[in-house]
Design an enzyme around this catalytic site. Structure first.
Site, PDB file in Angstrom:
ATOM      1  N   CYS B 104       0.891  -1.169   0.000  1.00 32.44           N
ATOM      2  CA  CYS B 104       0.000   0.000   0.000  1.00 32.44           C
ATOM      3  C   CYS B 104       0.921   1.208   0.000  1.00 32.44           C
ATOM      4  O   CYS B 104       1.505   1.541   1.033  1.00 32.44           O
ATOM      5  CB  CYS B 104      -0.908   0.004   1.226  1.00 32.44           C
ATOM      6  SG  CYS B 104      -1.889   1.522   1.327  1.00 32.44           S
ATOM      7  N   CYS B 107      -0.689   4.329   2.210  1.00 29.76           N
ATOM      8  CA  CYS B 107      -0.814   4.264   3.677  1.00 29.76           C
ATOM      9  C   CYS B 107      -0.362   2.895   4.153  1.00 29.76           C
ATOM     10  O   CYS B 107       0.849   2.619   4.118  1.00 29.76           O
ATOM     11  CB  CYS B 107      -2.199   4.669   4.164  1.00 29.76           C
ATOM     12  SG  CYS B 107      -3.617   3.885   3.367  1.00 29.76           S
ATOM     13  N   SER B 108      -1.293   2.038   4.560  1.00 29.50           N
ATOM     14  CA  SER B 108      -0.851   0.771   5.137  1.00 29.50           C
ATOM     15  C   SER B 108      -1.945  -0.275   5.011  1.00 29.50           C
ATOM     16  O   SER B 108      -2.090  -1.123   5.881  1.00 29.50           O
ATOM     17  CB  SER B 108      -0.524   0.969   6.611  1.00 29.50           C
ATOM     18  OG  SER B 108      -1.666   1.503   7.248  1.00 29.50           O
ATOM     19  N   CYS B 109      -2.737  -0.204   3.940  1.00 25.02           N
ATOM     20  CA  CYS B 109      -3.866  -1.118   3.783  1.00 25.02           C
ATOM     21  C   CYS B 109      -3.383  -2.564   3.777  1.00 25.02           C
ATOM     22  O   CYS B 109      -2.408  -2.904   3.104  1.00 25.02           O
ATOM     23  CB  CYS B 109      -4.615  -0.792   2.496  1.00 25.02           C
ATOM     24  SG  CYS B 109      -5.349   0.855   2.559  1.00 25.02           S
TER      25      CYS B 109
END
Lengths: 107, 204, 122
Positions: B104, B107-109
């Site tokens: 991702c 962000c940090s999906c």
């Protein structure tokens, strides 16, 4: 927005730092930041896209110098201040109180 | 949002979180017991063992494998894993010719119901910056050396789809039970940032 | 606006909050279509990463209708649109030195894309 979060394709960050023994949370404050973010998010006063946007607006230099849950904390503080739930001044006052707790006050 | 100025050191998160938590509890905006449960769920209950069970079942049950590749959300829910940050799942399969890698960049999906919370490296700048630009170098750093001609497919989780890699089953595991197979499956192999020990496609 | 109580945590997490919607704009693209990502630089929120702006790719699959972050982040409504997995070659994104067999799939909303009529599939 063309924020610091949009990292795909940037060079110069160096090797990927992996720790096979890593715990889910590194420090106690990360646990609390995570849970506060989820609990406040569940109230429905903002949506996930608003949360992401709040984190993205962190100044680029701060974004790179801070850790992941600091991004979350920044976003949460921002959203709460925007909605008048908790102001930056309130947090600041409470920090001072926590540094030198007043006597005989229930906490 | 505290009184931080540019170029000043960032305020101490330990104190900030303590201040915030005490204010939110005092104002009645959060339930302290709910906070503890949220932490316990992701620290102790949900993690990559869930995903490993999905993978092992797909390896041993061809009809499950095809359901998983066709409608991952429903197939994963069959195993009891569903919900937050896994509402809409996609499973991509590694083969002799294709190696999948999930990132991702924005962000940090990450698919929480099957993998838990992401590791620090997944959320940090080097991986997010490099996985889309030089995936083979990233994979080599993870110890995955692909043979020439293998297609690398990077999946950037920019929307609300969450990706799980179905890694290749190692040879010589025909006699293992589903549970024994699940024990072989590593977290990184389900991100694509690793392979299950003993499996091919990565042999140099 | 209700407080999340401890006895609700399990159900709330298990239910999640899908961004998938059943109604919205009809899809403008289909699997196999060649598309170009618009060169947009909104000051607001977007999930269109910089590294794909202006680049050409092929629609690999249609994921269905999802809430549009660009409006939802600003309280301007969900405006559901189709999200596609768009497949880019490494060469298209990073230039001729990228390995031939690298592909990057990016999930992009319908309004991020325009048709690329003269293109052929990879």
């Amino acid at each position: 927005m063309n924020g610091m979060h949009d990292l795909g394709g940037m060079d110069g960050f160096g090797p990927i730092d992996r720790n096979p023994e890593e715990a889910v949370f590194q420090q106690e404050w990360e646990r609390r930041a995570f849970a506060l973010t989820l609990a406040m998010g569940a109230r429905g006063e903002w949506n996930l896209d608003m949360s992401r946007y709040a984190r993205e607006r962190m100044p680029p230099s701060d974004y790179l110098l801070s850790s992941y849950y600091e991004h979350w904390l920044h976003g949460l503080e921002h959203l709460m201040a925007e909605r008048g739930l908790v102001s930056a001044a309130e947090i600041s006052v409470r920090e001072d109180e926590l540094r030198s707790p007043p006597h005989h006050e229930a906490s | 949002m505290s009184k931080h100025q540019h170029n000043a050191p960032l305020p101490d998160p330990v104190l900030r979180v303590k201040a915030l938590e005490s204010l939110l509890i005092e104002k009645g905006l959060v339930d302290p017991a709910a906070l503890d449960l949220l932490i316990d769920t992701y620290e102790n209950q949900v993690g990559p063992r869930n995903g490993a069970r999905v993978v092992a079942r797909a390896w041993t049950d061809p009809s499950y494998r095809s359901r998983l590749l066709r409608d991952a959300t429903a197939a994963i829910a069959e195993m009891g894993f569903e919900g937050r940050q896994g509402e809409d799942m996609v499973v991509v399969e590694n083969t002799e010719r294709v190696h999948n890698l999930v990132v991702c960049t924005l962000c940090s999906c990450y698919p929480w119901p099957v993998l838990g919370l992401p590791p620090v490296w997944y959320k940090a700048a080097p991986y997010r910056a490099r996985a889309v630009r030089e995936p083979r170098k990233v994979l080599a750093e993870f110890g995955v050396d692909l043979v020439d001609g293998v297609e690398v497919r990077v999946w950037d989780s920019t929307a609300e789809l969450r990706y799980l890699v179905l890694p290749r089953r190692p040879d010589g595991t025909e006699r293992l039970s589903e549970q024994e197979l699940a024990e072989l499956v590593t977290r990184d192999s389900m991100i694509g940032a690793g392979v299950v020990p003993g499996s091919k496609s990565t042999d140099t | 606006m209700k407080r999340l109580e401890a006895d609700q945590v399990d159900a709330v997490l298990r239910r999640g909050a899908t961004a998938r919607r059943s109604d919205g704009q009809p899809p403008r693209f289909a699997r196999g279509d060649r598309v170009r990502v618009l060169n947009l630089h909104p000051y607001g929120h977007t999930r269109m990463p910089r590294y794909v702006r202006g680049r050409c790719g092929v629609v690999d699959r249609d994921h269905g209708l999802f809430v549009l972050p660009d409006s939802n982040a600003h309280g301007l409504g969900e405006c559901p649109q189709h999200v596609y997995s768009v497949r880019f070659t490494g060469v298209e994104l990073w230039g001729p030195e990228a390995p031939d067999a690298d592909r990057v799939h990016v999930d992009l909303w319908d309004c991020y894309l325009t048709a690329e009529p003269d293109g052929t599939e990879e």
